[in-house]
Scaffold this active site. Structure first.
Site, mmCIF file in Angstrom:
data_model
loop_
_atom_site.group_PDB
_atom_site.id
_atom_site.type_symbol
_atom_site.label_atom_id
_atom_site.label_comp_id
_atom_site.label_asym_id
_atom_site.label_seq_id
_atom_site.Cartn_x
_atom_site.Cartn_y
_atom_site.Cartn_z
ATOM 1 N N CYS A 196 -2.859 8.201 3.809
ATOM 2 C CA CYS A 196 -2.673 7.673 2.303
ATOM 3 C C CYS A 196 -3.743 7.935 1.480
ATOM 4 O O CYS A 196 -3.963 8.206 0.230
ATOM 5 C CB CYS A 196 -2.226 6.411 2.517
ATOM 6 S SG CYS A 196 -3.240 5.262 3.093
ATOM 7 N N GLU B 61 0.745 -1.214 -0.030
ATOM 8 C CA GLU B 61 0.037 -0.039 -0.121
ATOM 9 C C GLU B 61 0.941 1.166 0.034
ATOM 10 O O GLU B 61 1.525 1.616 0.912
ATOM 11 C CB GLU B 61 -0.861 -0.077 1.285
ATOM 12 C CG GLU B 61 -1.847 0.832 1.081
ATOM 13 C CD GLU B 61 -1.811 2.034 2.310
ATOM 14 O OE1 GLU B 61 -1.491 3.169 1.701
ATOM 15 O OE2 GLU B 61 -2.123 1.984 3.506
#
Length: 478
Positions: free
Chosen positions: A283, A249
């Protein structure tokens, strides 16, 4: 599947275990928070069911005041390899345990996190500065993955395939991938067997060597990483030598599109949540706002008023704070560079735009208008409380701008046109889409990105497949 982990937040990610007393206080110009829970703080690594120290230690700092919260063992390659060996040796016994037994242990781990959720939240706020309410939400979200996969552990089904030959039976089995290098909350009071879970904390200086050792160790079968795209590429290179399974990720650059048909008030609320959660340091935070020309001015005006009315900069422990510090002064400097670059090219500061008087790591929530695509804030992820707004004309233009990035983690858009909703949701090159929603994370749903935002998915029924191998068995001569 046995695991090791290389923690990003050393105090917190050992705190889900009941640890030895080590009371810590924050100091500095900011108001001192309550005493951190000594029973949840430990400074060592955790290998083979026991705590280990290293030859050196590194400090964990309070980003609000700069005060040192504690020293954590700076483990190196030797400790990392010992952790891999411990996990590899523990793997067969853990894999052989009945699914019901493993499920019960994960559920107990979840219960321990819930019992200690308030103290865990205090540790999060102390070491990364986010408001206590947000930290409490983070603990609940983290714990929900233990709850979810405790349930999924009993639902890992194989398959039976109809054979083309009458004397055969064809089976599909799902088996653990092996030793996995992952980042996750932890707890040993839940009864997880020694060696199944290992913790290898290390400093930024030690990280490259430790990361390479773990990624190249032949006993490690799986790498899971959350962090920058640049670091992810390095780890992929290391993992390629032994052809490891990887989940990553990586960086995001989330677009937030507001079409003329949108409910502007609802879009403003979604923008606040999506942009300024943890001061823009997640994020999936929005990094680029694209607003159609018909409602652009109204959106910018209402967004600015909402920022000034709803957001409060301060110490994360203070009631009413919505915006804590950035993680360090380097992060503040990046926000300043993005604003300076944009303003030099014609952008206008609508609100905010400078460091906050509360401390060197605090920055005012900022809104920019008259932004263009060639500005730095539109080219790379800011990871801070900066909202740049571009005006666009057509749907095709907005989608093209949104898809111009080489990453694609999350994307958001607001519209009340059903046909447009389907078109844009399908055309956005991201792994997750929020339609008339600014927050999309949920343990029941697959979390992950496309392009250079990563590989694989976390959570949901798909997440467990990242840690399983599929084995085909052909049973003949029947």
């Amino acid at each position: 599947m046995a695991t090791w982990r290389l923690p990003r937040t050393p105090l917190l990610l050992r705190a889900a275990q009941r640890l030895l007393p080590a009371p810590l206080r924050r100091s500095g110009s900011s108001p001192a928070p309550p005493r951190l829970p000594g029973s949840l703080v430990r400074s060592g690594g955790f290998v083979g069911g026991r705590w280990v120290q290293a030859a050196a230690a590194f400090p964990v700092l309070d980003p609000a005041s700069g005060a040192e919260l504690g020293q954590v063992a700076d483990c190196g390659v030797a400790e990392a390899r010992a952790a891999v060996r411990a996990a590899w040796e523990a793997g067969p016994g853990w894999s052989a345990a009945p699914a019901k037994e493993r499920s019960a242990l994960l559920r107990k781990w979840y219960s321990l996190m819930m019992e200690n959720k308030d103290d865990l939240a205090k540790i999060i706020t102390a070491e990364n500065g986010k408001p206590l309410k947000e930290a409490q939400g983070e603990v609940l979200y983290s714990a929900s993955f233990l709850e979810w996969f405790a349930e999924e552990a009993r639902r890992i089904y194989g398959d039976i395939i109809p054979p083309s030959v009458k004397d055969r039976r064809l089976l599909v089995l799902k088996q653990p991938v092996g030793v996995a290098a992952i980042i996750t909350p932890l707890a040993n009071q839940a009864g997880i067997p020694a060696g199944v879970y290992n913790v290898v904390p290390c400093s930024q200086k030690q990280t490259p060597a430790v990361g390479e050792a773990l990624c190249t160790d032949p006993l490690v079968a799986k790498i899971s990483f959350t962090g920058s795209t640049a670091t992810g590429k390095v780890l992929l290179h290391h993992a390629a030598g032994t052809v490891k399974r990887v989940s990553m990720e990586l960086g995001g650059h989330a677009p937030f599109i507001v079409f003329d048909s949108a409910d502007v008030d609802r879009a403003v609320l979604g923008a606040l949540a999506s942009k300024y959660r943890n001061s823009g340091q997640t994020c999936v935070c929005t990094n680029r706002f694209l607003v159609q020309k018909g409602i652009h001015d109204a959106f910018v005006e209402k967004f600015a008023k909402a920022i000034e009315r709803e957001l409060r900069v301060g110490n994360g422990f203070d009631e009413g704070t919505t915006q804590g510090p950035l993680i360090n002064e380097k992060a503040v400097g990046k926000v300043e560079r993005h604003i300076s670059d944009a303003v030099s090219q014609g952008a206008s500061i609508v609100t905010g735009g400078k460091r906050h008087s509360f401390g060197k790591n605090f920055f005012e929530p900022t809104l920019l208008s008259n932004v263009t695509t060639n500005m730095l804030c539109m080219q790379e992820e800011t990871f801070g409380p900066l909202a740049p707004v571009i005006k666009f004309d057509t749907e095709a233009e907005a989608v093209a701008i949104a898809n111009s990035a080489n990453v694609g983690l999350a994307g958001y858009f607001y519209s009340q046109d059903p046909a447009q909703i389907w078109r844009v949701a399908e055309q956005l090159e991201v792994g997750m889409v929020g339609v008339n929603e600014g927050i999309v994370s949920s343990v029941e749903c697959p979390f992950g990105g496309v392009k250079q935002s990563g590989l694989g998915r976390e959570g949901s029924k798909y997440g467990i497949d990242e840690y399983l191998e599929i084995k085909y068995v052909c049973f003949g001569g029947l």
